[in-house]
Design an enzyme around this catalytic site. Structure first.
Site, PDB file in Angstrom:
ATOM      1  N   SER A 109       0.831  -1.216   0.000  1.00  0.00           N
ATOM      2  CA  SER A 109       0.000   0.000   0.000  1.00  0.00           C
ATOM      3  C   SER A 109       0.858   1.256   0.000  1.00  0.00           C
ATOM      4  CB  SER A 109      -0.862   0.051   1.273  1.00  0.00           C
ATOM      5  OG  SER A 109      -1.525  -1.157   1.498  1.00  0.00           O
ATOM      6  N   ASP A 162       4.727  -7.588   3.291  1.00  0.00           N
ATOM      7  CA  ASP A 162       3.629  -6.884   3.971  1.00  0.00           C
ATOM      8  C   ASP A 162       2.824  -7.882   4.792  1.00  0.00           C
ATOM      9  OD1 ASP A 162       1.330  -5.054   4.527  1.00  0.00           O
ATOM     10  OD2 ASP A 162       2.213  -3.841   2.928  1.00  0.00           O
ATOM     11  N   TYR A 177       5.347   8.016  17.648  1.00  0.00           N
ATOM     12  CA  TYR A 177       5.635   8.097  16.209  1.00  0.00           C
ATOM     13  C   TYR A 177       6.835   9.008  15.923  1.00  0.00           C
ATOM     14  CZ  TYR A 177       4.777   8.640  11.185  1.00  0.00           C
ATOM     15  OH  TYR A 177       4.911   8.649   9.810  1.00  0.00           O
TER      16      TYR A 177
HETATM   17  P1  NAP Z   1      -0.006   3.025   4.699  1.00  0.00           P
HETATM   18  O1  NAP Z   1      -0.742   3.575   3.537  1.00  0.00           O
HETATM   19  O2  NAP Z   1      -0.743   2.761   5.969  1.00  0.00           O
HETATM   20  O3  NAP Z   1       0.795   1.744   4.231  1.00  0.00           O
HETATM   21  C1  NAP Z   1       1.657   1.085   5.109  1.00  0.00           C
HETATM   22  C2  NAP Z   1       1.805  -0.344   4.655  1.00  0.00           C
HETATM   23  O4  NAP Z   1       2.705  -0.979   5.591  1.00  0.00           O
HETATM   24  C3  NAP Z   1       0.483  -1.096   4.729  1.00  0.00           C
HETATM   25  O5  NAP Z   1       0.375  -1.997   3.647  1.00  0.00           O
HETATM   26  C4  NAP Z   1       0.593  -1.799   6.058  1.00  0.00           C
HETATM   27  O6  NAP Z   1      -0.174  -2.978   6.153  1.00  0.00           O
HETATM   28  C5  NAP Z   1       2.072  -2.134   6.089  1.00  0.00           C
HETATM   29  N1  NAP Z   1       2.494  -2.433   7.447  1.00  0.00           N
HETATM   30  C6  NAP Z   1       2.208  -1.749   8.568  1.00  0.00           C
HETATM   31  N2  NAP Z   1       2.739  -2.352   9.619  1.00  0.00           N
HETATM   32  C7  NAP Z   1       3.369  -3.466   9.157  1.00  0.00           C
HETATM   33  C8  NAP Z   1       4.089  -4.497   9.780  1.00  0.00           C
HETATM   34  N3  NAP Z   1       4.240  -4.543  11.104  1.00  0.00           N
HETATM   35  N4  NAP Z   1       4.636  -5.464   9.021  1.00  0.00           N
HETATM   36  C9  NAP Z   1       4.465  -5.450   7.666  1.00  0.00           C
HETATM   37  N5  NAP Z   1       3.774  -4.501   7.030  1.00  0.00           N
HETATM   38  C10 NAP Z   1       3.221  -3.508   7.770  1.00  0.00           C
HETATM   39  O7  NAP Z   1       1.147   4.049   5.148  1.00  0.00           O
HETATM   40  P2  NAP Z   1       2.111   4.969   4.271  1.00  0.00           P
HETATM   41  O8  NAP Z   1       1.612   6.350   4.377  1.00  0.00           O
HETATM   42  O9  NAP Z   1       2.355   4.369   2.958  1.00  0.00           O
HETATM   43  O10 NAP Z   1       3.406   4.894   5.186  1.00  0.00           O
HETATM   44  C11 NAP Z   1       4.595   4.222   4.784  1.00  0.00           C
HETATM   45  C12 NAP Z   1       5.744   4.780   5.609  1.00  0.00           C
HETATM   46  O11 NAP Z   1       5.875   6.180   5.348  1.00  0.00           O
HETATM   47  C13 NAP Z   1       5.543   4.651   7.106  1.00  0.00           C
HETATM   48  O12 NAP Z   1       6.764   4.331   7.721  1.00  0.00           O
HETATM   49  C14 NAP Z   1       5.089   6.040   7.512  1.00  0.00           C
HETATM   50  O13 NAP Z   1       5.382   6.333   8.847  1.00  0.00           O
HETATM   51  C15 NAP Z   1       5.897   6.889   6.562  1.00  0.00           C
HETATM   52  N6  NAP Z   1       5.345   8.237   6.346  1.00  0.00           N
HETATM   53  C16 NAP Z   1       4.135   8.426   5.774  1.00  0.00           C
HETATM   54  C17 NAP Z   1       3.673   9.731   5.563  1.00  0.00           C
HETATM   55  C18 NAP Z   1       2.347  10.038   4.898  1.00  0.00           C
HETATM   56  O14 NAP Z   1       1.889  11.180   4.937  1.00  0.00           O
HETATM   57  N7  NAP Z   1       1.708   9.082   4.265  1.00  0.00           N
HETATM   58  C19 NAP Z   1       4.448  10.824   5.973  1.00  0.00           C
HETATM   59  C20 NAP Z   1       5.681  10.577   6.559  1.00  0.00           C
HETATM   60  C21 NAP Z   1       6.135   9.285   6.735  1.00  0.00           C
HETATM   61  P3  NAP Z   1      -1.403  -3.104   7.230  1.00  0.00           P
HETATM   62  O15 NAP Z   1      -2.603  -2.824   6.456  1.00  0.00           O
HETATM   63  O16 NAP Z   1      -1.326  -4.504   7.692  1.00  0.00           O
HETATM   64  O17 NAP Z   1      -1.153  -2.111   8.329  1.00  0.00           O
END
Ligand code: NAP
Length: 257
Positions: free
Chosen positions: A15, A36, A163
């Site tokens: 995702s 994932d 976080y």
């Molecule tokens: P997301 O849309 O929630 O996607 C995260 C993905 O990681 C999901 O498929 C989730 O699966 C998976 N995941 C979560 N915990 C996991 C685990 N323990 N083991 C394996 N897979 C796991 O989030 P995103 O926005 O893409 O975030 C990705 C990264 O970017 C994160 O580290 C986040 O902190 C960082 N980030 C995001 C933003 C933003 O604005 N989007 C900004 C700064 C940093 P599940 O459905 O099982 O949870």
């Protein structure tokens, strides 16, 4: 192609940002293991409502090789297993992207200790575990790269007591690991995204989404692809002398903090 035949692992690759990174890697000719907890992409409240196909199907549509591997990055046995499976399937490992992460809303008064442990267990401990277990394989590669996905919130408060500190620790761990394993030609860098259109924003109210947009100088949220292109840079030969760095990819959000 900047990453022809490079063997890559992207955690949280089903995702959001991880999917964006995996697809940009595939576009550049990489072979990508998508790690994932589930293969079906998350569909966010505010974004990604059209996303339904698994990342590996999209990788294959781009003519690249993909492999889905199930693991929770909080569990070291599962992480060890998927690294081993990647090495056996593709014949090695060149690039590790630690992207999987979660956010649980709440301040020090609301967040339970178990919730704090969960956030830090995935966002910091999980990054350490995968990094540690990947290093022996990256030492065998001519192009060893580790890319940690931190956050703009590494540099300020306001994103909770678990976080933001976990992300700040990742930024510092990047420096430490870079010093340690530079001698093997392995680079270690962080990308600090600003607000990106993914399901992680679901906890925000519409007013908070609006406010985040107003604070973003370039007047749009980032797309997973924006982070994917930065990750391609760090993974490519163009960045072979870049290590211990943290790159803000935030549309100018941090410029105003
Ligand atoms: P997301 O849309 O929630 O996607 C995260 C993905 O990681 C999901 O498929 C989730 O699966 C998976 N995941 C979560 N915990 C996991 C685990 N323990 N083991 C394996 N897979 C796991 O989030 P995103 O926005 O893409 O975030 C990705 C990264 O970017 C994160 O580290 C986040 O902190 C960082 N980030 C995001 C933003 C933003 O604005 N989007 C900004 C700064 C940093 P599940 O459905 O099982 O949870």
């Amino acid at each position: 192609m900047l990453l022809k035949d490079r063997i890559c692992i992207v955690t949280g690759g089903s995702s959001g940002i991880g999917r964006g990174i995996a697809l940009e890697f595939a576009r550049e000719g990489a072979r990508v293991a998508v790690v994932d907890r589930q293969e079906t992409p998350l569909r966010g409240k505010y974004h990604e409502t059209e996303t339904t196909t698994p990342t590996v199907s999209e990788i294959e549509k781009l003519g690249a090789d993909g492999l889905f591997l199930h693991a929770d990055v909080a569990d070291e046995a599962q992480v060890a297993h998927v690294i081993q499976q990647t090495v056996e399937h593709f014949g090695g490992l060149d690039v590790l992207v630690n992207n999987a992460g979660i956010h649980i809303p709440g301040g020090a008064q609301e967040l339970s200790i178990a919730e704090w442990d969960r956030v830090v267990g995935i966002n910091l401990r999980g990054v350490f575990v995968a990094t540690k277990l990947a290093i022996p394989h990256l030492k065998q590669s001519k192009y060893g790269r580790i890319i940690q996905i931190a956050s703009v919130h590494a540099y300020g408060g306001g994103a909770g007591p678990a976080y933001a500190p976990a992300k700040a620790a990742v930024v510092n761990m990047v420096r430490d690991t870079a010093l340690e394993i530079g001698q093997f030609g392995i680079t270690v860098n962080a990308i600090c995204p600003g607000y990106i259109e993914t399901a992680i924003q679901d906890y925000l109210t519409p007013e908070q989404v609006e406010e985040a947009l107003e604070k973003t100088a370039l007047s749009r949220f980032g797309l997973p692809r924006d982070i994917g292109r930065a990750a391609v840079f760090f993974a490519s030969d163009d960045a072979e002398w870049v290590t211990g760095a943290s790159l803000l990819v935030d549309g100018g959000f941090a410029a105003g903090v």
